[in-house]
Design an enzyme around this catalytic site. Structure first.
Site, mmCIF file in Angstrom:
data_model
loop_
_atom_site.group_PDB
_atom_site.id
_atom_site.type_symbol
_atom_site.label_atom_id
_atom_site.label_comp_id
_atom_site.label_asym_id
_atom_site.label_seq_id
_atom_site.Cartn_x
_atom_site.Cartn_y
_atom_site.Cartn_z
ATOM 1 N N ASN A 9 0.875 -1.175 0.000
ATOM 2 C CA ASN A 9 0.000 0.000 0.000
ATOM 3 C C ASN A 9 0.907 1.218 0.000
ATOM 4 O OD1 ASN A 9 -1.839 2.037 0.414
ATOM 5 N ND2 ASN A 9 -2.643 1.242 2.338
ATOM 6 N N ARG A 92 -2.669 -1.939 -3.323
ATOM 7 C CA ARG A 92 -3.838 -1.104 -3.105
ATOM 8 C C ARG A 92 -3.744 0.112 -4.025
ATOM 9 N NH1 ARG A 92 -5.924 1.598 2.584
ATOM 10 N NH2 ARG A 92 -7.962 2.264 1.823
ATOM 11 N N HIS A 181 -12.589 3.566 0.496
ATOM 12 C CA HIS A 181 -12.612 2.573 1.578
ATOM 13 C C HIS A 181 -13.337 1.298 1.144
ATOM 14 C CE1 HIS A 181 -12.322 6.307 4.355
ATOM 15 N NE2 HIS A 181 -11.125 5.745 4.283
ATOM 16 N N ILE A 210 -14.772 4.821 10.344
ATOM 17 C CA ILE A 210 -14.383 6.058 11.006
ATOM 18 C C ILE A 210 -12.921 5.990 11.432
ATOM 19 C CG2 ILE A 210 -15.003 7.765 12.751
ATOM 20 C CD1 ILE A 210 -17.310 7.059 10.854
ATOM 21 N N ARG A 242 -9.983 16.784 7.001
ATOM 22 C CA ARG A 242 -10.807 17.102 5.829
ATOM 23 C C ARG A 242 -12.142 17.675 6.270
ATOM 24 N NH1 ARG A 242 -9.871 11.223 3.613
ATOM 25 N NH2 ARG A 242 -7.683 11.335 2.969
ATOM 26 N N ASP A 285 -6.349 13.934 16.348
ATOM 27 C CA ASP A 285 -6.447 12.588 16.900
ATOM 28 C C ASP A 285 -7.594 12.554 17.916
ATOM 29 O OD1 ASP A 285 -5.928 10.296 18.736
ATOM 30 O OD2 ASP A 285 -4.158 10.022 17.462
ATOM 31 N N GLU A 389 -8.495 -5.078 5.598
ATOM 32 C CA GLU A 389 -8.307 -4.789 4.178
ATOM 33 C C GLU A 389 -7.194 -5.639 3.571
ATOM 34 O OE1 GLU A 389 -9.063 -0.128 3.745
ATOM 35 O OE2 GLU A 389 -8.131 -0.667 5.647
#
Length: 446
Positions: A9, A92, A181, A210, A242, A285, A389
């Site tokens: 990835n 990925r 995602h 999330i 974002r 965070d 994933e």
């Protein structure tokens, strides 16, 4: 001879990896090369219960891939004897545009398609391509496979993926909602079906992924029906840095007021907004935010309320779209480990038949087990499902190599078996329960 699947990835300045032994169904090693292209680059390698950090110059992704391969074959800290046991590599890829509905073996034509849509994913696709090219140079005879974040969402109906824009913007410039995602949504959707004792084709879900980047997905009859992210990962929920949804005129207003360029605004919306923006540049965070809220920081508290309100708004919209909802699923770092965010997001939804058990919600704090946090009489189940994933990427890469792969509605993954067990997570769960015994009270088994 052992059969090993390597997954990669590649981000703009990093390369994550996992080494998976297909025969024993076990993760042999994983890690990341960071600061590619800058001083101080190096690898963090985790294997056999230990962690090793090595500094090494990586001016490009080619050197990073070479460093990964050198590390995993090292006589002292490596996990494989030589490169010959690597039979397939899964990459990925953030953005496949609308050209792909499933994972594919990478050919020159596929790579050219990734280049043609890289303007849709300017922060990620160039790095993904560099990682693929680097791996091809180092392992020219090994099948390289692309697992795309956007492929899962290609089942959305036109009314859900189109924007209300001039038709030419779509036909000429491919402007539409794509969603991201996807690999995480695929995994958690299949696992939710197992926990519900239903076929995927009979399952309706709302999945909340999330993390620092966040998005939601409405799953109808086991397929993506709608999603919160758009042409890029900027649309939708309030995220770490974002903005998510906002009035499209707002950026133009600020640009006129400040003289910001389009590139500066693009960077600000992606890197300086979200929770970081709400807290005046202090926090992104959630752990820091939760501590600050407990200490009375009003902006930190506001950021939690805004994030939860946006999630709740999307849940309401997706309930209206789906009608019947079998389960709400929380996943990814924050979804798996923040009872505060989960609880705030589901507050007041009892009238929809979505009833969270606040005690069970507090108990659910682990990335190593699937838990149920709804009340016994909740019409809709509420699950917390740790995503995987890398396993999806690994199984896709293996099946592509063997010629047995197909679109997910015609393909069965190992984790769709009710008897499936993730060995590493089972061991991790024992340690989690030793620290927090009440986790055992909310673990759910098929």
């Amino acid at each position: 001879m052992a059969m090993v699947i390597l997954t990669l990835n590649c981000g703009s300045s990093s390369a994550k990896y996992q080494v998976y032994d297909w025969d024993s169904k076990a993760v042999l090693a994983n890690g990341v090369v960071e600061r590619i292209g800058t001083e101080g680059s190096g690898i963090t390698h985790k294997a056999n219960g230990g962690k090793t950090e090595i500094k090494s110059p990586c001016p490009t992704h080619k050197e990073a891939i070479e460093l990964i391969l050198k590390t995993i074959t090292d006589s002292k800290i490596g996990v494989i004897s030589d490169m010959s046991v690597i039979k397939s590599v899964g990459h990925r890829v953030l953005h496949g545009g609308d050209k792909f509905t499933k994972s594919v073996i990478i050919t020159p034509e596929v790579l050219e398609t990734f280049r043609s849509v890289q303007d849709l994913g300017p922060l990620h696709n160039p790095a993904n391509i560099m990682g693929i090219e680097a791996a091809q140079k180092v392992m020219p005879n090994v099948p390289q496979c692309a697992i795309m974040d956007t492929a899962w969402h290609q089942t959305m109906p036109e009314e859900n993926f189109m924007y209300a824009i001039p038709r030419e913007w779509y036909t000429k410039y491919a402007a539409r909602r794509y969603g991201f995602h996807g690999t995480s949504f695929l995994y958690t959707a299949k696992r939710a079906s197992v926990l519900l004792h239903k076929k995927p084709s009979e399952t309706n879900l709302i999945i909340c992924h999330i993390g620092n980047g966040s998005s939601m997905c409405a799953v109808k009859d086991g397929k993506c029906f709608d999603t919160s992210m758009g042409i890029t990962p900027l649309e939708g929920l309030v995220m770490g840095t974002r903005s998510g949804d906002l009035d499209p005129a707002l950026p133009f207003y600020i640009m006129r007021k400040t003289g910001m360029s389009a590139d500066e605004m693009d960077k600000a919306l992606n890197k300086k907004c979200g929770l970081l923006g709400i807290t005046d540049g202090k926090y992104q965070d959630r752990r820091d935010i939760e501590v600050a809220t407990a200490e009375g920081d009003k902006l930190a508290e506001l950021s939690i309320n805004m994030e939860a309100a946006r999630i709740r708004k999307y849940i309401g919209a997706y309930v209206a779209e789906l009608g019947r909802v079998d389960a709400i699923v929380f996943t990814a770092g924050v979804g798996e480990r923040s009872p505060i965010i989960r609880g705030a997001s589901l507050k007041g939804l009892d009238f929809m038949g979505i009833k969270i058990d606040l005690q069970k919600n507090e108990y659910s704090f682990t990335g190593n087990a699937e838990t149920c946090i709804s009340t016994d009489d909740s019409k809709t189940k509420i699950f917390v499902i740790p995503t995987d994933e890398e396993l999806v990427m690994t199984e896709d890469a293996y099946a592509l190599m063997k010629g047995t792969y197909d679109v997910h509605t015609n393909f069965t993954y190992s984790f769709q078996d009710p008897a499936y067990v993730n060995k590493a997570r089972e061991e991790g769960l024992k340690k989690d329960i030793a620290k927090r015994p009440h986790i055992a009270d909310v673990v759910v088994r098929p």
